[in-house]
Design a protein around this motif. Structure first.
Motif, PDB file in Angstrom:
ATOM      1  N   VAL A  42      75.804  38.236 161.847  1.00 20.40           N
ATOM      2  CA  VAL A  42      74.978  37.886 162.937  1.00 20.40           C
ATOM      3  C   VAL A  42      75.427  37.431 164.228  1.00 20.40           C
ATOM      4  N   HIS A  43      76.574  36.889 164.326  1.00 22.13           N
ATOM      5  CA  HIS A  43      77.271  36.610 165.584  1.00 22.13           C
ATOM      6  C   HIS A  43      77.337  37.786 166.386  1.00 22.13           C
ATOM      7  N   LEU A  81      68.918  41.959 176.279  1.00 24.35           N
ATOM      8  CA  LEU A  81      67.722  41.248 176.914  1.00 24.35           C
ATOM      9  C   LEU A  81      68.156  40.668 178.319  1.00 24.35           C
ATOM     10  N   ASN A 111      65.209  40.226 167.286  1.00 21.23           N
ATOM     11  CA  ASN A 111      65.600  38.873 167.258  1.00 21.23           C
ATOM     12  C   ASN A 111      64.924  37.886 166.377  1.00 21.23           C
ATOM     13  N   ILE A 161      72.131  41.514 171.083  1.00 22.83           N
ATOM     14  CA  ILE A 161      70.841  41.235 171.407  1.00 22.83           C
ATOM     15  C   ILE A 161      70.782  40.286 172.874  1.00 22.83           C
ATOM     16  N   SER A 162      71.552  39.439 172.926  1.00 24.76           N
ATOM     17  CA  SER A 162      71.692  38.628 174.415  1.00 24.76           C
ATOM     18  C   SER A 162      72.091  39.639 175.506  1.00 24.76           C
ATOM     19  N   VAL A 163      73.056  40.615 175.301  1.00 22.52           N
ATOM     20  CA  VAL A 163      73.175  41.388 176.417  1.00 22.52           C
ATOM     21  C   VAL A 163      72.141  42.259 176.649  1.00 22.52           C
ATOM     22  N   LYS A 186      73.754  38.966 167.330  1.00 25.52           N
ATOM     23  CA  LYS A 186      73.090  38.001 168.463  1.00 25.52           C
ATOM     24  C   LYS A 186      73.853  38.169 169.747  1.00 25.52           C
ATOM     25  N   ASN A 187      74.992  38.674 169.933  1.00 25.99           N
ATOM     26  CA  ASN A 187      75.866  38.990 171.082  1.00 25.99           C
ATOM     27  C   ASN A 187      75.064  40.090 171.874  1.00 25.99           C
ATOM     28  N   LYS A 221      69.364  31.380 154.301  1.00 27.06           N
ATOM     29  CA  LYS A 221      70.106  29.806 154.144  1.00 27.06           C
ATOM     30  C   LYS A 221      69.006  28.631 153.371  1.00 27.06           C
ATOM     31  N   LEU A 275      67.790  35.430 158.426  1.00 27.92           N
ATOM     32  CA  LEU A 275      68.811  34.687 158.082  1.00 27.92           C
ATOM     33  C   LEU A 275      68.305  32.810 157.712  1.00 27.92           C
ATOM     34  N   ALA A 303      75.211  36.562 157.135  1.00 23.81           N
ATOM     35  CA  ALA A 303      75.678  35.551 158.051  1.00 23.81           C
ATOM     36  C   ALA A 303      76.796  35.653 158.902  1.00 23.81           C
TER      37      ALA A 303
END
Lengths: 540, 229
Positions: free
Chosen positions: B17-18, B28, B60, B24-26, B21-22, B71, B67, B14
């Motif tokens: 992942v933050h 993408l 992603n 992956i965003s960049v 994800k950052n 959870k 995740l 967990a």
């Protein structure tokens, strides 16, 4: 609104991007530019404090804020503060950008709920569709929110009904808000019927929670607990339901169950300072001092960056540490509290706990001195203080020899709530603990009777048609018992009847409205509130 | 005897992942910018970039699925069913796969019930549908069909293609996944398992959501169907 209008609106809005990671700020800005936004209309901030500064300098139409901002404030703190300080208006779209969906982000307090959550990565298509959805929802709710802010609940309920006819996308949310308003204005029968109607076609958690809340207002805690237990079993992450369940358990005297319930909720979401405080209060009550101390300390840390932090956690911590025979540390906690918070209420409550600390540690002389200070502070104060704190103050005064003032405080508590059995029992218990059992019993009964007599006197005069004298009597009764709900409502009824007979007048209308709103605040479930508001509205 | 605790990767699942994800965003964002600047869609560069975009989205998607399952296993997933407008929901889902479909010349065909609203967890169901469309893009010949309609008191979402259909082995394994049997062969395992578990969370009046695989449908290929009560 047509799609082109929507796109134009999106292109011409002002944007603030808040993210601690430079790469993300760049990426989100690029997504906005690709949506047609002029780069001049995109500002960025790299942490919570900078975001607050930027928001106080300029009005933004849209804020894209990362939930996780590194150290210090989270996105939720920034939003909470921006709302609290009115840095953003109701038309501002606040979108929280998160790496993942968590109970902390999605199920936070209502005050810190953004208009939407977007899970990374954010693309143009998703952003545009979400902004359109938010705008449509805001349009649907703007008049309702205005009516609620102006406390015109009747109008708000009517608007919910009107809107729901054509707005299918928001129909459920409109129904939810309406039920909430019905409950808040004492129309729990109608709210119950609506919830049951919703539940007849679908299992909807918020409707089940609403029903449980009505049971609690009716003081049917057995049924409430049953419903809520079922609700959390089927919806393990529904945190609000755990909070109400713990409350119901406590009302039933099942403190062990309440503790277990709060523990389950805290395991899911350890970062709610409100819930940590509830755990602290409960553990202090049951004498589990180590856990109380831990919970209160956590509350203080969590609330550090929140604008809505309250002194209660410090007070609870001071009481806990004092009960653990550590008076010096307890006094230090109070000192920290006094540095962080201002206002008469905090000073009074702090003084009361200070006296308790000295009393508990056997320093009778110092306890008496503090109690005398508290006594003279109370003399000159007009701040309204909750019943539990008032009783604590009275207990300190009685225990340290300030009998007269202590008795007067308890007398006022009885007169304000002459029909509240739990309050009467708590007052009697204080008398017993401080050695005034017999004298106290007489005083409780006498005060209760005096209050009832004063309440009845006005009503009787009004029945005889002597409104001028009736209103006089009611006003002087209210001076003695400003938080007596039945008196507030009775006086409103009589003043309204008077105006219905002999004409309205603006001052009296304002007086009645003030009294009614006070009553509603003190006793939200009271049915007569709305009926009286209705009659008052006709007079305006 | 070794008294050291065994390493436990779930502790970091967990929290890391933050950062992921950052990243992956960049990535993408950059790939989308390259794609926009790449000019005509038939060039090799364009095709490479579209493939990269697809791979990033796959990572992603897998990350979210892992995740979410973690959870759900620990009762930590904040399941929230909200009213969704079906047309809008479907268009948003399609926007995730549109660049990939464009680069491969695959047509998407929508058949959405008008004026239809349904209660479900938008994030979960979006994850299921995007995954199904990505999968269909690998097996279809020319077209993907996305259909949403209410059928017998439930919402049915169908992702169909004109490929050669699911092999019998997959149809059988699909059924196993829906029953919650643990199997770990190939990439379809995670996707189907996630879809089955997520669908099942949607409950109403003693009925729970489900998925199923079929062959045939309008286009004669594979059909992936989610049913939400």
């Amino acid at each position: 609104m047509s799609v082109t209008d929507d796109n134009k609106l999106i292109a011409n809005s002002n944007y603030l991007v808040v993210d601690d990671f430079p790469g993300m700020r760049g990426t989100l800005s690029m997504v906005l530019r690709n949506c047609g936004v002029n780069p001049k209309n995109i500002d960025t901030a790299s942490n919570g404090s900078e975001a607050i500064k930027t928001l106080s300098r300029k009005k933004y139409d849209v804020v894209l804020c990362d939930f996780n901002l590194g150290d210090g404030k989270t996105g939720a703190h920034v939003l909470e503060e921006a709302k609290y300080r009115s840095l953003i208006g109701p038309s501002c779209c606040w979108i929280m950008v998160t790496a993942e969906k968590t109970t902390d982000t999605v199920m936070g307090s209502a005050e810190s709920q953004p208009d939407a959550y977007l899970i990374k990565p954010v693309t143009e298509a998703i952003l545009i569709s979400r902004l359109q959805k938010i705008r449509a929802k805001k349009e649907s709710f703007i008049e309702i929110d205005r009516a609620i802010a102006g406390r015109d609940y009747l109008q708000a309920i009517q608007l919910c009904d009107e809107r729901a006819i054509n707005d299918k996308a928001n129909a459920i949310e409109l129904l939810r808000v309406k039920c909430d308003l019905l409950t808040r204005t004492g129309q729990s029968d109608k709210a119950r019927a609506t919830y049951e109607n919703v539940l007849a076609s679908r299992d909807v958690p918020w409707a089940q929670l609403g029903l449980a809340r009505i049971h609690m207002l009716d003081e049917d805690f057995e049924s409430a607990a049953g419903l809520l237990e079922q609700l959390v079993d089927n919806n393990r992450s529904y945190l609000e339901a755990y909070d109400y369940l713990a409350e119901a358990h406590q009302a039933l005297g099942q403190n062990d169950k309440a503790e277990a319930t709060l523990e389950r909720a805290l395991a899911l979401s350890p970062n709610s300072h409100v819930r940590q405080r509830a755990m602290g209060d409960l553990s202090l009550k049951t004498g589990k001092l180590d856990r109380a101390e831990k919970a209160f300390r956590k509350t203080v840390t969590l609330a550090e960056h929140s604008v809505r932090k309250s002194p209660e956690a410090y007070l609870g911590l001071a009481k806990t540490v004092s009960a653990k025979s550590n008076p010096q540390e307890a006094l230090n906690v109070l000192e920290q509290m006094n540095k962080k918070f201002s206002g008469e209420e905090v000073r009074l409550k702090g003084k009361s706990v200070e006296g308790l600390i000295y009393h508990q540690s056997g320093n009778a002389e110092k306890a008496k001195e503090v109690a005398q200070e508290l006594s003279s502070m109370l003399e000159s104060s007009s701040t309204r203080i909750d019943s539990a704190a008032k009783r604590e103050m009275a207990e300190l005064l009685l225990a340290t020899g300030e009998h007269e003032k202590g008795l007067a405080l308890l007398q006022a508590e009885v007169m304000n709530n002459p029909e509240d059995k739990a309050n009467l029992a708590a007052v009697r218990e204080i008398f017993r603990k401080t050695g005034f059992e017999d004298q106290g019993a007489v005083l409780v009964e006498a005060s209760r009777k005096e209050a009832m007599d004063m309440m009845n006197a006005g009503t009787l005069l009004a029945k005889e048609g002597d409104f001028a004298q009736a209103i006089d009597k009611l006003r002087s009764a209210l001076e003695k018992m400003p938080a007596n709900v039945r008196l507030l409502l009775n006086s409103a009824h009589i003043m309204i009847t008077y105006m219905e007979k002999s004409g309205a007048n603006a001052d009296l209308i304002n007086e009645v409205r003030r009294n009614l709103l006070t009553a509603n605040q003190l006793a939200p479930a009271e049915q007569r509130f709305l009926l009286l508001m209705n009659r008052l509205k006709v007079l305006e | 005897m070794n008294t050291q605790p065994k390493p436990d990767a779930t502790l970091f699942l967990a929290s890391s992942v933050h950062d992921m994800k950052n990243s992956i965003s960049v990535m993408l964002g950059s790939v989308q910018r390259f794609l926009a600047q790449a000019g005509p869609e038939q060039t090799e560069f364009h095709r490479d970039m579209a493939q990269m975009l697809y791979e990033i989205q796959l990572i992603n998607g897998n990350l979210i699925q892992l995740l979410t399952l973690y959870k759900l296993g620990n009762d930590l997933y904040p399941f929230n069913a909200e009213t969704q407008e079906i047309a809008e929901f479907a268009h948003t889902a399609v926007s995730h796969v549109q660049p990939l479909l464009n680069s491969r010349g695959i047509r998407i065909e929508l058949d959405l019930e008008e004026n239809c609203y349904w209660e479900f967890d938008g994030d979960l169901v979006n994850g299921i549908i995007v995954n199904a469309m990505n999968n269909a893009a690998n097996y279809t010949r020319s077209t993907i069909h996305l259909g949403v309609a209410t059928v017998a008191g439930a919402l049915e979402i169908r992702v169909e293609d004109d490929g050669s259909g699911f092999p019998q082995r997959m149809l059988d394994e699909g059924l196993a996944a829906m029953r919650g049997v643990d199997f770990s062969t190939g990439s379809t395992g995670l996707g189907l398992y996630f879809a089955a578990v997520s669908a099942r969370l949607h409950r109403n009046r003693q009925e729970e959501g489900s998925i199923r695989l079929e062959n045939g449908g309008r286009l004669g290929g594979g059909c992936f169907i989610v049913r939400l009560p």
